[in-house]
Design a protein around this motif. Structure first.
Motif, PDB file in Angstrom:
ATOM      1  N   LEU A 121      32.201 -35.011 -27.157  1.00  0.00           N
ATOM      2  CA  LEU A 121      30.879 -35.482 -26.751  1.00  0.00           C
ATOM      3  C   LEU A 121      29.923 -35.514 -27.941  1.00  0.00           C
ATOM      4  N   LEU A 122      29.825 -34.397 -28.677  1.00  0.00           N
ATOM      5  CA  LEU A 122      28.893 -34.312 -29.793  1.00  0.00           C
ATOM      6  C   LEU A 122      29.310 -35.228 -30.940  1.00  0.00           C
ATOM      7  N   GLY A 123      30.619 -35.288 -31.213  1.00  0.00           N
ATOM      8  CA  GLY A 123      31.089 -36.161 -32.282  1.00  0.00           C
ATOM      9  C   GLY A 123      30.798 -37.623 -31.993  1.00  0.00           C
ATOM     10  N   ALA A 124      31.042 -38.044 -30.745  1.00  0.00           N
ATOM     11  CA  ALA A 124      30.762 -39.428 -30.367  1.00  0.00           C
ATOM     12  C   ALA A 124      29.264 -39.722 -30.447  1.00  0.00           C
ATOM     13  N   MET A 125      28.440 -38.738 -30.104  1.00  0.00           N
ATOM     14  CA  MET A 125      26.997 -38.936 -30.173  1.00  0.00           C
ATOM     15  C   MET A 125      26.548 -39.138 -31.623  1.00  0.00           C
ATOM     16  N   VAL A 126      27.089 -38.330 -32.529  1.00  0.00           N
ATOM     17  CA  VAL A 126      26.750 -38.485 -33.947  1.00  0.00           C
ATOM     18  C   VAL A 126      27.191 -39.851 -34.457  1.00  0.00           C
ATOM     19  N   ILE A 127      28.385 -40.283 -34.071  1.00  0.00           N
ATOM     20  CA  ILE A 127      28.877 -41.602 -34.480  1.00  0.00           C
ATOM     21  C   ILE A 127      27.970 -42.700 -33.937  1.00  0.00           C
ATOM     22  N   GLY A 128      27.508 -42.549 -32.704  1.00  0.00           N
ATOM     23  CA  GLY A 128      26.597 -43.532 -32.128  1.00  0.00           C
ATOM     24  C   GLY A 128      25.272 -43.589 -32.873  1.00  0.00           C
ATOM     25  N   ILE A 129      24.760 -42.409 -33.269  1.00  0.00           N
ATOM     26  CA  ILE A 129      23.499 -42.365 -34.016  1.00  0.00           C
ATOM     27  C   ILE A 129      23.664 -43.039 -35.368  1.00  0.00           C
ATOM     28  N   VAL A 130      24.786 -42.787 -36.039  1.00  0.00           N
ATOM     29  CA  VAL A 130      25.003 -43.318 -37.386  1.00  0.00           C
ATOM     30  C   VAL A 130      25.224 -44.826 -37.368  1.00  0.00           C
ATOM     31  N   THR A 131      25.989 -45.333 -36.402  1.00  0.00           N
ATOM     32  CA  THR A 131      26.353 -46.751 -36.405  1.00  0.00           C
ATOM     33  C   THR A 131      25.328 -47.643 -35.732  1.00  0.00           C
ATOM     34  N   GLY A 132      24.562 -47.105 -34.799  1.00  0.00           N
ATOM     35  CA  GLY A 132      23.473 -47.868 -34.190  1.00  0.00           C
ATOM     36  C   GLY A 132      23.923 -49.117 -33.457  1.00  0.00           C
ATOM     37  N   GLN A 133      23.160 -50.193 -33.623  1.00  0.00           N
ATOM     38  CA  GLN A 133      23.400 -51.415 -32.867  1.00  0.00           C
ATOM     39  C   GLN A 133      24.731 -52.053 -33.205  1.00  0.00           C
ATOM     40  N   SER A 134      25.120 -52.007 -34.472  1.00  0.00           N
ATOM     41  CA  SER A 134      26.409 -52.597 -34.843  1.00  0.00           C
ATOM     42  C   SER A 134      27.556 -51.847 -34.165  1.00  0.00           C
ATOM     43  N   GLY A 135      27.438 -50.519 -34.083  1.00  0.00           N
ATOM     44  CA  GLY A 135      28.448 -49.736 -33.379  1.00  0.00           C
ATOM     45  C   GLY A 135      28.441 -50.033 -31.896  1.00  0.00           C
ATOM     46  N   HIS A 136      27.260 -50.199 -31.334  1.00  0.00           N
ATOM     47  CA  HIS A 136      27.140 -50.534 -29.909  1.00  0.00           C
ATOM     48  C   HIS A 136      27.869 -51.829 -29.596  1.00  0.00           C
TER      49      HIS A 136
END
Length: 327
Positions: free
Chosen positions: A183-198
């Protein structure tokens, strides 16, 4: 009634019925584990993408602080109430179970809010993660106190002494729990990648989410029906606590949300978290940290009573009240 027409909820009801009929229908444990990790990863990504957009604000800090306060107050209240009717060990184990949170209940509530277009902050996934461990730590400390008291009062302590569980071991297991790390790792990845990751993860974290949740809730329905048998012949006070306790905890959370002016969507999720009870993370730790406690009590109550109540009745009730009071 609209919530009962949600396919995911109907699959949970189907699982309850199949379990009650003693069907041989089952989801292999490895697949159930995968589904759990998938849901947490998708939830973490969603929260991370949302946090990338909103940033860390005062509202985020207030919500997280409220989550930590609830994670401390709820197990303490539960222990002091339950020790009047149960042994100190059982009281500590059940208090930990109800002081911690259910990720699946939270995920179902998030889906409910999405279906009803209720806005909430992505940081609430972090609030769930923060509420996982405090109750476990407190329960172990309380159980150690009970052991010490018994040791002092017993004339034959040498033959019955159980070594206290080191707090460092519990802290390590709480922090490194695989589900929480995902959960926490995925959240950090989401914060780092932003819209492109989304955009890149949309089919995985978006389109597949509903179907995976329905499949997992089918398995949870089967497990809930089978857990109810462990409560046969137990005190009716336990059944009452399994139903009334979540309502009391939800009321405490709602009061804090009113006091701190937390928005309706975030408040609804805090209420759901406070009302939920762990049936995976806490039992896994408590089984060896408090071996004197009866697993059929804390697992049967959380999974066989409180989880179905929250999924079928609690979530629509909590969200409706939160919208009315906080909205």
């Amino acid at each position: 009634m609209q919530s009962f027409l949600d396919p995911a909820i109907l699959f949970f009801v189907f699982g309850l019925l199949a379990g009650a009929l003693r069907s041989n229908l089952e989801i292999p444990p490895q697949i159930a584990r995968f589904l759990s990790l998938y849901l947490l990863m998708a939830l973490g990504l969603k929260g991370g993408f949302a946090l990338h957009q909103s940033g860390l604000t005062m509202d985020v800090a207030v919500s997280l602080g409220c989550a930590l306060l609830l994670a401390t107050v709820v197990p303490l209240l539960g222990y002091h109430l339950l020790k009047r009717v149960l042994s100190g060990y059982d009281a500590a184990a059940i208090a930990a179970t109800y002081g911690s949170v259910s990720a699946v209940t939270f995920i179902t509530a998030v889906q409910y809010l999405d279906n009803h277009n209720v806005a909430y902050g992505g940081h609430m996934a972090a609030a769930m993660a923060l509420m996982e461990s405090p109750a476990i730590i407190m329960a172990v400390l309380l159980a150690n106190m009970v052991r010490q008291r018994e040791k002092e009062q017993s004339l034959a302590a040498e033959s019955r002494t159980v070594r206290n569980t080191p707090l460092s071991r519990i802290l390590h297991e709480s922090v490194t729990d695989g589900a929480q790390l995902v959960l926490l790792g995925a959240m950090v990845i989401g914060i780092v990648t932003g819209q492109s990751g989304h955009d890149a993860m949309q089919p995985f974290a978006g389109d597949l989410f509903k179907g995976m949740l329905a499949f997992f809730l089918l398995d949870m329905g089967l497990n809930a029906a089978r857990s109810m048998s462990g409560l046969k012949g137990k005190s009716p006070w336990l059944l009452a606590y399994g139903l009334v306790g979540p309502l009391v905890h939800a009321s405490l959370a709602l009061g804090l949300c009113v006091l701190l002016d937390i928005p309706a969507g975030n408040g609804a999720l805090l209420v759901v978290l406070a009302a939920s009870a762990s049936y995976i993370a806490v039992p896994a730790v408590v089984r060896h940290a408090i071996p004197e406690a009866n697993p059929s009590l804390y697992i049967g109550m959380s999974l066989g009573v409180t989880f179905p109540f929250n999924i079928l009745v609690g979530i629509p009730l909590y969200v409706g009240v939160a919208q009315r009071v906080l909205g």
